[in-house]
Structure formats: C-alpha cells, structure tokens
Design a protein around this motif. Structure first.
Motif, short mmCIF file in Angstrom:
data_model
loop_
_atom_site.label_atom_id
_atom_site.label_comp_id
_atom_site.label_asym_id
_atom_site.label_seq_id
_atom_site.Cartn_x
_atom_site.Cartn_y
_atom_site.Cartn_z
N HIS A 123 8.95 2.63 -1.43
CA HIS A 123 9.44 0.54 -1.32
C HIS A 123 8.67 0.68 0.35
O HIS A 123 8.21 -0.69 0.50
N TYR A 124 8.88 1.45 0.80
CA TYR A 124 8.04 1.43 2.45
C TYR A 124 6.46 1.10 2.02
O TYR A 124 5.38 0.87 3.06
N MET A 125 6.19 1.38 0.87
CA MET A 125 4.69 0.92 0.44
C MET A 125 4.56 -0.72 0.73
O MET A 125 3.06 -1.44 1.02
N LEU A 126 5.59 -1.13 0.58
CA LEU A 126 4.97 -2.43 0.47
C LEU A 126 4.83 -3.15 2.93
O LEU A 126 3.79 -4.42 2.75
N TYR A 127 5.07 -2.38 3.14
CA TYR A 127 4.70 -2.32 4.83
C TYR A 127 2.54 -2.21 4.62
O TYR A 127 2.63 -2.38 5.62
N LEU A 128 2.30 -1.94 4.06
CA LEU A 128 1.12 -0.72 4.06
C LEU A 128 0.44 -2.78 3.95
O LEU A 128 -1.11 -2.99 4.43
N ILE A 129 1.07 -3.71 3.99
CA ILE A 129 0.46 -5.09 3.75
C ILE A 129 0.19 -6.00 4.69
O ILE A 129 -0.52 -6.77 5.01
N SER A 130 0.81 -4.95 6.42
CA SER A 130 0.51 -5.27 7.21
C SER A 130 -0.57 -5.02 7.89
O SER A 130 -1.03 -6.06 9.13
N VAL A 131 -1.94 -4.55 7.44
CA VAL A 131 -3.32 -5.03 7.79
C VAL A 131 -4.07 -5.93 7.19
O VAL A 131 -4.93 -6.63 7.88
N ALA A 132 -3.03 -7.04 6.25
CA ALA A 132 -3.75 -8.05 5.54
C ALA A 132 -2.57 -9.05 6.71
O ALA A 132 -3.29 -10.53 6.20
N ALA A 158 -4.50 6.69 2.76
CA ALA A 158 -4.78 6.77 3.98
C ALA A 158 -6.99 6.96 3.45
O ALA A 158 -7.37 6.37 5.29
N LEU A 159 -7.27 7.99 3.40
CA LEU A 159 -8.56 7.95 4.24
C LEU A 159 -9.25 6.82 2.83
O LEU A 159 -10.41 6.26 3.40
N GLY A 160 -8.79 6.60 2.26
CA GLY A 160 -9.52 4.99 1.49
C GLY A 160 -9.47 3.45 2.29
O GLY A 160 -10.18 3.35 2.80
N PHE A 161 -7.90 3.63 2.80
CA PHE A 161 -7.52 2.80 4.44
C PHE A 161 -8.45 2.28 5.03
O PHE A 161 -9.38 1.80 5.53
N VAL A 162 -8.63 3.82 5.85
CA VAL A 162 -10.58 5.02 7.05
C VAL A 162 -11.35 4.38 6.59
O VAL A 162 -12.12 3.64 7.55
N PHE A 163 -11.67 4.93 5.52
CA PHE A 163 -13.40 4.37 4.76
C PHE A 163 -13.10 3.73 3.94
O PHE A 163 -14.28 3.62 3.26
N VAL A 164 -12.44 2.67 3.86
CA VAL A 164 -13.09 1.19 2.75
C VAL A 164 -14.14 0.61 3.11
O VAL A 164 -15.20 0.53 3.76
N GLY A 165 -14.87 0.90 1.27
CA GLY A 165 -15.83 0.64 1.66
C GLY A 165 -17.25 1.13 1.81
O GLY A 165 -17.92 0.74 2.44
N LEU A 175 -1.11 6.51 10.01
CA LEU A 175 -3.13 7.23 10.72
C LEU A 175 -3.99 6.50 9.52
O LEU A 175 -4.48 5.37 10.62
N GLY A 176 -3.78 6.13 8.39
CA GLY A 176 -4.54 5.33 7.83
C GLY A 176 -4.03 3.54 7.85
O GLY A 176 -5.32 3.16 8.12
N LEU A 177 -3.26 3.36 8.45
CA LEU A 177 -2.60 1.57 8.91
C LEU A 177 -3.46 1.64 10.37
O LEU A 177 -3.68 0.83 10.69
N ALA A 178 -3.49 2.78 11.28
CA ALA A 178 -3.90 2.77 12.15
C ALA A 178 -5.64 2.53 12.31
O ALA A 178 -5.90 1.67 13.34
N TYR A 179 -6.07 2.75 11.85
CA TYR A 179 -7.29 3.20 11.85
C TYR A 179 -7.80 3.12 10.78
O TYR A 179 -8.89 3.52 10.31
N ALA A 180 -7.31 1.72 9.99
CA ALA A 180 -8.06 1.38 8.86
C ALA A 180 -9.68 0.31 9.06
O ALA A 180 -9.44 -0.27 10.41
N GLY A 181 -10.59 0.83 8.05
CA GLY A 181 -11.71 0.09 8.41
C GLY A 181 -12.72 0.56 9.40
O GLY A 181 -13.78 0.30 9.86
N THR A 182 -12.14 1.60 10.30
CA THR A 182 -12.44 1.87 11.93
C THR A 182 -13.77 3.23 10.63
O THR A 182 -14.77 3.96 11.98
N GLN A 183 -13.32 3.92 10.37
CA GLN A 183 -14.83 4.50 9.74
C GLN A 183 -14.29 6.26 10.71
O GLN A 183 -15.62 6.75 11.03
#
Length: 576
Positions: A443-452, A169-176, A133-141
């Motif tokens: 090690h699955y945390m490496l996949y979080l670079i996919s948003v970049a 995940a909340l940090g990703f969705v509500f970034v900044g 959920l964090g990845l799919a909705y990153a930055g959408t608030q």
C-alpha cells in the motif's frame, strides 16, 4: 481478527491524514513528540500486518513535503526506532520530503546510498531506500543513482521485490531518457526470473519492473521499437504485460489514432485467462488520448462500450482509465458514471470506481464527490477492504486541504510533466491489482503520487521575489487559437486579488496594465515588473468631462437650445 481490522482502520487514518495535511508541516497525529509518533505507528501494524508501520512512518514525509531542511531533521527521529518496517518508512519519507525539490547539498543521496548497498539489511529496508531515491531524484537523470542501482537489477539472486522497485526507481529518475543500458538490464532481469511455464504474473511487484522499463521510454514513440522487439524473448504473461506497458508509455499523450485502434482491438478479445495485458491496453487507450479534449471525449464513449460488452477483467480497469483522463477535473458526467460503478456487484469494479472518484476530485474539495464518499462509507461499513479504499479516496479529495492538484498538465494544459505522469501511472498500475497491492502489503506505493502533487495557486511576486498582490480576472478558459484580432481568452470571469486558486479549466489574466508578467501563462509563481508606459486614471483625464465642455458654435443651434430650455416638458411632446 479485530486487532487486524483496527490496525487497517488506523492505517487508513494515516493515509487520510497524510494527504489532507500534505505540505502543511504540522498535524495532530505525527508531528508532536516522539513518543506519540511511535505509539501511533505501532497502532497501524499488528503482528500479521507489520507492513502497515512502513506506510504510517512514510506519512510523516508527506506532511513535511518540500521542506528539505527542517523536514529531514524530523524524519530522522524515525530512524531511532529499531524496526525494519519503520526504518524503511523513514527512508521512503526522506524521498517524499524531497520530491520535486532540488537541494545543493544532496542530503537524500547521503542518507540512503549506504542502505541501498548494504546487503546485510533486510529486503524491505533496501526497498524503502530505493524508492526514496527514486522519488527524490525523479526526472533528474542523475548518474550517481544509476551507478548505485545498476548492481541490484543486474544481480539474478536479488529478491523480485527489490529488483522491481529498483527498476521502477530508475524509471522515475531517467523518465523519458531512452537509456538503452537500463532497458537491457531490466529485460535480462525478467528473463532470469521467468520461465516458459508461468501463465500469470505471479509476483504482484513484478508489474513495477515492467512499468520502470516503460517509463524510460515515456513519450518517446518510435524509440521504444527496439526494446519491444527484445521483449518478445520474455516468456509467458509477463512478456506480454511488459510489451504493452512499454508501448502505451511510449505513445503517452500523443493522440496516435492507430495505437488507440490497436489497443481497442486487444480489449475486444474475449480471454478467460492470460488476460492481464488487456488491463494495460485499456489504461493505454486513456494514456494515449489524455491531454486533449476531443480525444478524451471519444475515448470515454469507447469505455462505455467496454462496460457493456467487455469481460470482467476489463470492467475493473475502465473506472481507473476514466480517472486517468480527468485527473483533478471533476466533471459532472464523469462523477455520475463513477457513482453508478461504485455500487457494482463486483467488488474490484466498485473499488476502482471509488479510487477514481478520489483521483477525479483530488485537491478540489468537490462537495458532490464528498457527499458520495460519505454515503459509500456507510454503504460499505461492514466491508473493511472497500471501506479502506473509500477512506483513501476521501484523503485524495481533500488533498492539501483543497490547495493542490495532481493533474500532470501545466502551462495552460499545453505541456505534460513526465515525472507527474510517472507517479500517476505507478498508482494506476497498483490499482490494477487491489487485492495484492493496495489491500496487500504494497500500500506504500500510493505515496509515489507525491511527485505529481503541486499547489494550484497563482502567486504574483515582484522582481525581488517579494509577494505582490494585484487584481486578476479568473474565468473559464476559451480557445482563441487562430482567431483574428484580440479575442477575449476567458469568459464569465470574476476579479480577485492574488494569490488565487485556479481550477483545471480556468485561466487568469491581469485586470490592469500597471504590471507586465514575465511569462505568457499566468499560473504557479509569476514575476511581475512595472509597466513603464502605465499612467494612473487621474492623469489620463475623464472622457465625460470633455463632452460636457464642448462649445456650441452654430448660431441656429444656439437659438434652438435656448428655445427648448424655456419650454415645459409636457409642451415639448406636442411640438409647441
């Protein structure tokens, strides 16, 4: 032991395969029939390392990236395998497929919301769903995600892994977004879990809760002051770690000299223990200075001093900080520096340098880094842990077969994408503790670079969004701010027909005036419209013909011309 090592090697192949074929939609390992898919996933995790199956399953999401419609249909095949880690991997894959892509029917929310709320499911399944959920909705608030995840971070009985990943995940969705209620819940969760007597950050996952809190204030500067005051109540090492994470995130990309000096002061302290916050400060120096050329160069000088005089815990972070400054920008000086550190006596310094080589060259296919990594794979042939890191770096280098970038800067390096920076920071914080996270069970945390990750092509389309090949000049970008007249914005250019690839420091401009771009910066997808004032060359008339047709009116000049026409060339020289 042999079984464990072969599972580790297979897992490394899964990561390489995922990065190299990212966004291509097909590969040799996972996109075939369901039987081959499940066989390969089981090969990546032995009885002692079942967590490998989660990363192997999630790699399918990376291959099908950005293809929400048909991609999710293929990911659903994984949910038929009844095993916790594979189910968790499928949830994470759903998030990766939808990273940076918006769909009207919100399929990921529908797929994963039940898994997050179901308390009967295992922790790892819920962790996979939360990160998806964090990845799919990153930055959408998106408020729905807040309602879904708040009960998890507010419950003191929840496992630390799930609490930390929900915070992230909340940090990703509500970034900044500066949302105070999320910050209060995360701080309260840390207070519930940590008592005074704990000297170190005992749970590897807890650093992600701190990062989630930091991301909420990413780039917000003074807005984070209240939260930093509140964090003084959190005891022990975790409180310091969290406080510095929030401070460095708040001033990310600001170039604030006072903060850089403060962080350098923290790094100068020689601490034998309780020093994990120094690593955050070192990364923070790079984070504050990034995105601006002069600051990055000055910071690189400071890092060289740290390598010479700093404690070993600082030396381990310096390569990562250098990588953060030069994402997808393989400068020869940076490659030389990291190449030296990749043979360091301390294995974590070497692993950090190798990983940074991957970050610096990510998506560029840089031949020099490729050669270095091949040599390192031979050099560390007996050391399975470092070899695993070398393989991941190779995957990053050839990301998307050389068509992608993970640089968070865009619009001629003027703006920084907060979601891309969030993904990069997550991987950086993971690499601060290789042993427990990248080489452990996270090690699955490496996949979080996919948003970049994003394509680095320039594609031109017409007003109906159909491809429109035009000639463009691509060359080194020149800073023309404040120069009079119309100075050239690029130098050493070559003319290509779109679509073209743009490197980190390159810029493109249209070769003719036939079309007008609707944006001032040519990168990514650019819509062109016909220039109403443009005329083809044939209509304009050639200036040379006009010169030939000039008539000679003066009689004296006519006589001289006739005289010269009748004289032989050798006589002309002597004025005869």
């Amino acid at each position: 032991m042999e079984n464990l090592q072969s599972a580790r090697a297979n897992l490394a192949s899964s990561f390489v395969n995922a990065f190299v074929n990212a966004g291509f939609g097909n590969d040799k390992l996972l996109t075939g029939d369901s039987k081959a898919l499940s066989t390969w996933i089981y090969k990546c995790g032995s009885q002692d390392s079942a967590h490998g199956k989660m990363s192997a399953a999630a790699s399918l999401g990376m291959i099908l990236m950005w293809d929400v419609d048909s991609g999710l249909n293929q990911v659903v095949r994984l949910t038929e395998i009844n095993e916790d880690y594979i189910q968790a991997g499928a949830s994470l894959a759903s998030g990766i497929v939808s990273a940076n892509v918006r769909s009207e029917c919100d399929p990921v929310h529908a797929l994963l919301s039940d898994k997050v709320e179901d308390k009967k499911l295992s922790t790892i399944q819920r962790v996979g769903a939360v990160l998806g959920l964090g990845l799919a909705y990153a930055g959408t608030q998106k408020e729905d995600i807040l309602d879904l995840l708040t009960p998890i971070i507010a419950d003191p009985e929840i496992d630390i892994d799930l609490f930390s990943m929900a915070s992230l995940a909340l940090g990703f969705v509500f970034v900044g977004s500066k949302k105070a209620d999320i910050a209060e819940n995360i701080i309260q969760g840390l207070l519930d879990r940590y008592s005074d007597d704990q000297k170190v950050v005992k749970d590897a996952a807890s650093r992600f809760a701190c990062l989630g809190l930091g991301l909420i204030f990413l780039g917000q500067q003074e807005a984070a002051d209240v939260t930093m005051e509140a964090l003084k109540a959190v005891p022990g090492q975790i409180g310091q770690y969290c406080s510095f994470t929030v401070e460095t995130c708040a001033y990310a990309g600001s170039g604030n000299v006072m903060k850089v000096q403060k962080m350098l002061g923290i790094c100068a302290e020689h601490l034998e223990e309780n020093n994990s916050h120094q690593a955050v400060a070192a990364i923070g120096i790079a984070l504050v200075a990034m995105g601006e050329e002069m600051g990055a160069e000055m910071t690189s000088r400071s890092f060289e001093h740290m390598l010479q005089y700093g404690e070993v815990n600082l030396r381990r972070v310096v390569p990562l900080a250098v990588g953060l400054l030069h994402m997808s920008n393989p400068k020869p000086t940076v490659i030389d520096m990291l190449s030296k550190l990749s043979h360091d006596g301390d294995s974590e310094v070497a692993q950090g340098a190798i990983m940074s080589l991957g970050f610096v060259g990510s998506g560029t296919n840089n031949s020099r880094i490729a050669l270095l990594l091949r040599q390192l794979s031979t050099y560390y042939g007996k050391d399975s842990n470092t070899l695993f890191v070398v393989r991941i770096a190779q995957g990053l280098l050839h990301m998307g077969k050389g068509l992608m970038t993970i640089s968070p800067q865009y619009s001629d390096r003027l703006l920084t994408s907060p979601t891309a920076l969030a993904g990069i920071l997550t991987v950086m914080h993971s690499c601060m503790d290789f042993k427990s996270i990248i080489l452990g069970k996270y090690h699955y945390m490496l996949y979080l670079i996919s948003v970049a990750m994003q394509p680095r092509m320039l594609v031109t389309v017409d007003e109906q969004l159909k491809p429109l090949p035009v000639s463009v000049r691509v060359g080194q970008a020149v800073d023309v701010v404040g120069q009079a007249g119309k100075p050239k914005s690029i130098t050493g250019f070559a003319t290509h027909t779109t679509p073209v690839l743009l490197a980190y420091e390159q810029r493109a401009e249209l070769a003719t005036d036939q079309y007008l771009p609707l944006t001032s910066v040519l990168e990514g997808f650019v819509i062109l419209k016909q220039n109403p004032d443009w005329k083809p060359d044939a209509e304009k008339g050639s200036p040379t013909k006009k010169a030939d047709a000039m008539e000679i009116h003066d009689d004296h000049l006519k006589k001289m011309a006739l005289k010269m026409a009748n004289v032989r060339p050798d006589q002309r020289m002597y004025g005869k």
